[in-house]
Scaffold this motif. Structure first.
Motif, PDB file in Angstrom:
ATOM      1  N   CYS A 402       0.818  -1.212   0.000  1.00  0.00           N
ATOM      2  CA  CYS A 402       0.000   0.000   0.000  1.00  0.00           C
ATOM      3  C   CYS A 402       0.853   1.264   0.000  1.00  0.00           C
ATOM      4  O   CYS A 402       0.391   2.321  -0.400  1.00  0.00           O
ATOM      5  CB  CYS A 402      -1.015  -0.001   1.132  1.00  0.00           C
ATOM      6  SG  CYS A 402      -0.307   0.223   2.730  1.00  0.00           S
TER       7      CYS A 402
ATOM      8  N   ASP B 312      -4.850   4.572   2.361  1.00  0.00           N
ATOM      9  CA  ASP B 312      -4.644   3.138   2.594  1.00  0.00           C
ATOM     10  C   ASP B 312      -3.497   2.847   3.557  1.00  0.00           C
ATOM     11  O   ASP B 312      -3.514   1.852   4.267  1.00  0.00           O
ATOM     12  CB  ASP B 312      -4.401   2.430   1.261  1.00  0.00           C
ATOM     13  CG  ASP B 312      -5.680   2.323   0.455  1.00  0.00           C
ATOM     14  OD1 ASP B 312      -6.744   2.265   1.085  1.00  0.00           O
ATOM     15  OD2 ASP B 312      -5.610   2.317  -0.782  1.00  0.00           O
ATOM     16  N   ASP B 316      -3.930   0.609   6.726  1.00  0.00           N
ATOM     17  CA  ASP B 316      -3.056  -0.548   6.873  1.00  0.00           C
ATOM     18  C   ASP B 316      -2.389  -0.526   8.249  1.00  0.00           C
ATOM     19  O   ASP B 316      -2.352  -1.531   8.959  1.00  0.00           O
ATOM     20  CB  ASP B 316      -1.985  -0.525   5.774  1.00  0.00           C
ATOM     21  CG  ASP B 316      -1.125  -1.769   5.785  1.00  0.00           C
ATOM     22  OD1 ASP B 316      -1.687  -2.868   5.936  1.00  0.00           O
ATOM     23  OD2 ASP B 316       0.104  -1.649   5.663  1.00  0.00           O
TER      24      ASP B 316
END
Lengths: 439, 419
Positions: A402, B312, B316
């Motif tokens: 990510c 994200d 995460d």
């Protein structure tokens, strides 16, 4: 607005970022309404295009009257500041002692490296273009030929790119009185560190000093120019380079056999300036933590043999690959298959390759000692000497999908504003400024 | 009869040191002690000490007609104890006047409410107990991290026995209604909702020193005028970041002079009185229910959670952290729980925010050069923490199985002896 532009490289004859930059810039300038005559040392081998007129200095005729005027102007413009060596001397922007010796030998064998052609009362020179061993002689001859072209053309501004064309710019300014814009893409201090070539540096200083306006490709370069050459700061504007967005024509699929691996890329000249040894040291550190990574070094240069030996010494040869000098489609493929592009340059006035990597949605890690890091917020940055920090960031990109995705997503957004169109707008403003507002 | 309910939000986060992939498994010092210490001492000098002195002076001057409340985070208390204990002495002196209420919250200024019910409860109980220990009173009012709030929070806090919740009076929650009344959550008589008057609060906490603002310079008369302009209000809730006083707006901006004149200017108008949150919850009748389905906070224009969970990388990081939740508590190791708590502080996630220009206030800036660096460092730290957790689990299970193995031979020998 008619611009007489002097450059040393132009696609398809490129050996570095200078040609790429000149192409993107002139294309956008033409769209912004500028009429450009671009004088190259040699333009007979293709490269014709519809947005500017490419003129070849090589073969331009100089008549007696011109020669006289030129000599007089050169006396005034060059005398104090520029000293051309009277003997042939191999000068190459990226020269090392070993290659110097080879070049001297080459020169000796070659004898007279250029021909002076007489036709009636006019004469001309043949130039070879590029960065041959007799670069200084070429520069001198280019200046006279370019001046001859200038005397025949009408234009509003002289715009010159890097030191090879500065003497020509100064000469034409002295002959015509038109304003001179000196664009600086790299300084001698970037190329050579502290061991500068005094002759090149002298030309660089003279060109910058006599220019009405200096355009630096980054704040970093502006600082060098002001601090090292003493150019008045108010005369130096910063116009960052950009990248031409071409559609990536081909999709490259990662072959199944290497899909489980991650690939990290270095692409550039393998020379001191680009910091390849820091890349290798980071690779060594990364491989201690993540054995499943491959490192690629694409490019050639004087440090290559040393680095190949070093890879063996470190026992990382099976993970660290040398791809050699890549061209065209090979470059695209290399970028497309990489998971990270690293540019650990020791001193990089701008550095266009990270922007190219971003066209392929590859995240980039830049050295803070680069001009391009001034315009890219969404890139990872490290000091080139801090190999642990670099290795840390390489590991993070490879480990956390990510992070890479977020970098790419934001970079794509950021790239939209890094366009040659914006560069053209800034340059047009500078042209208007130096011509005193004429259209 | 508008009541003025003041609450100062006091929070300091621990900054992480540059923790690289090479530190993982090698050492487990995560925080940048020098930097945290320097920052706290600087802020204590310019904000905490002078402002707390001033409030004490005001309470004495107005003979207890001036009241206010504090919501101090656990990490702030930790830092005071560690680097500047005199700050706590100042707060204790305020507590002794009886005019100051201390409001509870999650001890680590964490997002635990979103991810782990048990961890949230543990932190709230721990923090309430600590506040009672220091200031002598069990907290009855609650403010969540960054004033985050939704219906579910009211449910959870009812179970924990709180009487009042301090939350943001965000426009998209209130709609046409005014924040200047006491509300309740749907179907719950308690706890009472005290919603912040966003505009008036931020006139002081954000805009005070902004010379480009039409309200500049803000005088107490002008501000008192705006407060009394709120017709037939029951209560005006002013919640301020404590940093605003002396740090965000420095001494030269006149913020402390503003504060010094503020109570007198308000009390000159007989209609006004100062109340603490739990007092207001007790004395003022609620005017209706406010239904908040999605979480709101007091940050940014959006008043939502995008500052912490906008991209994200943030998601995460937060998911990776709370994935360890059950394991950490099951093991019950005090050292690991301590570090786990510290890793939950909201700043760890807001530092990864890619909202470059809107997000940060100068006094609460991102200590990292970029959100990417923040993410890399945090994930490295978390990787080390997970390794320690796994090692501790292994050691614990070894102990168990070692004990288990020790028995059968014993039985055998017993059997042999019998034979």
């Amino acid at each position: 607005m008619r611009i007489l532009m002097f450059g040393w490289e132009f696609p398809p004859h490129i050996s570095g970022g200078l040609g790429t930059a000149c192409f993107g810039m002139t294309q956008a300038l033409a769209r912004a309404g500028a009429e450009i005559i671009f004088v190259l040392p040699r333009a007979d081998r293709g490269g014709a295009n519809d947005f500017l007129r490419l003129a070849s200095a090589s073969g331009a005729l100089i008549n007696e009257e011109m020669a006289l005027r030129m000599d007089e102007a050169a006396q005034n413009a060059w005398r104090e500041s520029i000293r051309f060596l009277s003997v042939d001397s191999p000068i190459f922007p990226y020269l090392t002692p070993e290659s110097y010796a080879q070049s001297v030998e080459w020169l000796r064998q070659q004898g007279e490296t250029y021909r002076r052609r007489q036709s009636g009362r006019s004469f001309t020179y043949e130039l070879s273009g590029g960065y041959g061993p007799d670069l200084m002689g070429e520069v001198r001859r280019y200046s006279r030929l370019a001046a001859a072209i200038a005397l025949r053309e009408s234009f509003d501004v002289i715009h010159v790119h890097d030191w090879m064309t500065y003497p020509a710019g100064m000469l034409v300014k002295a002959l015509t009185g038109k304003p001179l814009v000196a664009h600086i893409h790299a300084t001698e201090f970037d190329r050579s560190g502290e061991n500068i070539n005094e002759q090149v540096a002298g030309m660089e200083r003279a060109g910058l000093m006599s220019a009405d306006r200096v355009v630096a490709v980054s704040h970093l370069t502006r600082k060098t120019v002001v601090e090292r050459y003493g150019v008045p700061a108010q005369k130096v504007s910063v116009v960052h380079n950009a990248v031409a967005r071409h559609e990536v024509e081909r999709r490259y699929v990662v072959p199944p056999r290497i899909r489980h691996e991650k690939r990290v890329l270095f692409l550039g000249r393998v020379t001191f300036q680009k910091g390849p040894e820091y890349f290798m040291e980071s690779a060594r550190l990364v491989l201690r933590k993540m054995p499943n990574v491959r490192f690629f070094m694409a490019g050639s240069g004087d440090m290559l043999p040393m680095l190949i030996r070093r890879a063996g010494q470190l026992r990382i040869g099976n993970r660290f690959h040398f791809a050699g000098f890549l061209r065209g489609e090979e470059v695209d493929r290399m970028f497309a298959l990489s998971d990270l592009y690293v540019m650990p340059s020791v001193s990089e006035p701008f550095g266009i390759t990270p922007l190219e990597a971003m066209l392929y949605d590859v995240p980039v890690l830049l050295s803070r000692q680069s001009g391009v890091s001034e315009v890219l917020k969404h890139a990872l940055k490290a000091d080139f000497w801090d190999t642990r920090d670099m290795a840390d960031k390489i590991c993070a990109v490879l480990r956390y999908p990510c992070l890479a995705a977020e970098l790419v997503k934001n970079c794509r957004q950021e790239m939209k504003s890094i366009r040659w169109e914006n560069v053209a707008v800034q340059l047009m403003a500078i042209y208007r400024d130096v011509t005193g507002g004429c259209q | 009869m508008p009541a003025l309910c003041l609450c100062f939000d006091v929070h300091e986060a621990y900054r992480l040191r540059k923790y690289t992939v090479f530190d993982i498994g090698q050492n487990s010092v995560y925080e940048d002690d020098d930097r945290n210490c320097d920052a706290l001492i600087a802020i204590a000098r310019s904000c905490y000490l002078p402002m707390t002195d001033l409030l004490l002076k005001l309470i004495r001057r107005h003979k207890k007609a001036f009241k206010c409340s504090f919501a101090i985070s656990g990490t702030a208390l930790d830092q005071f104890e560690q680097y500047a204990p005199e700050v706590i002495d100042g707060f204790k002196a305020l507590a002794a006047t009886g005019c100051v209420e201390f409001v509870s919250g999650p001890s680590a200024y964490s997002l635990a409410f979103l991810y782990s019910e048990q961890e949230f409860e543990r932190q709230v109980k721990e923090h309430s107990l600590r506040l009672k220990g220091i200031f002598g009173k069990k907290p009855l009012a609650f403010r969540n991290t960054e004033f985050m709030y939704s219906n579910e929070l009211a449910q959870a806090l009812k179970a924990l026995g709180f009487k009042a919740i301090l939350a943001e009076g965000a426009e998209h929650v209130l709609g046409w209604r005014s924040p200047n009344y006491v509300y309740t959550a749907p179907g719950l008589a308690e706890p009472r909702l005290l919603l912040r008057n966003m505009l008036l609060s931020e006139d002081v906490s954000i805009r005070f020193s902004n010379r480009g603002w039409s309200g500049w310079p803000l005088t107490t008369e002008k501000f008192a005028g705006w407060c009394s302009g709120a017709d037939d209000a029951d209560i005006i809730n002013l919640y301020w970041d404590y940093h605003a006083f002396g740090m965000r707006h420095d001494k030269e901006s006149g913020i402390l002079d503003f504060m010094e004149a503020f109570p007198a200017a308000m009390l000159a108008d007989k209609r006004f009185s100062f109340m603490t949150p739990s007092e207001a919850a007790k004395k003022i009748e609620p005017k209706g229910e406010v239904d908040v389905l999605d979480l709101v906070s007091w940050r940014d224009n959006e008043r939502d959670l995008t500052m912490w969970l906008g991209n994200d990388m943030q998601k995460d990081a937060v998911h990776a952290l709370y994935a360890l939740d059950g394991r950490v508590r099951a093991l019950g190791d005090a050292g690991l729980i301590h570090d786990y708590e510290r890793l939950q502080t909201a700043e760890h996630f807001s530092n990864i925010s890619t909202k470059w220009f809107t997000g940060y206030l100068a006094d609460r800036s991102n200590p990292f050069e970029s959100p990417y660096d923040a993410y890399i460092t945090y994930m490295n730290v978390l990787a080390d923490f997970e390794m320690r957790l796994a090692a501790a689990e292994k050691a614990a299970s070894k102990k168990k199985t070692a004990g288990g193995r020790a028995r059968p031979p014993k039985k055998k020998t017993d059997a042999q002896q019998k034979k």
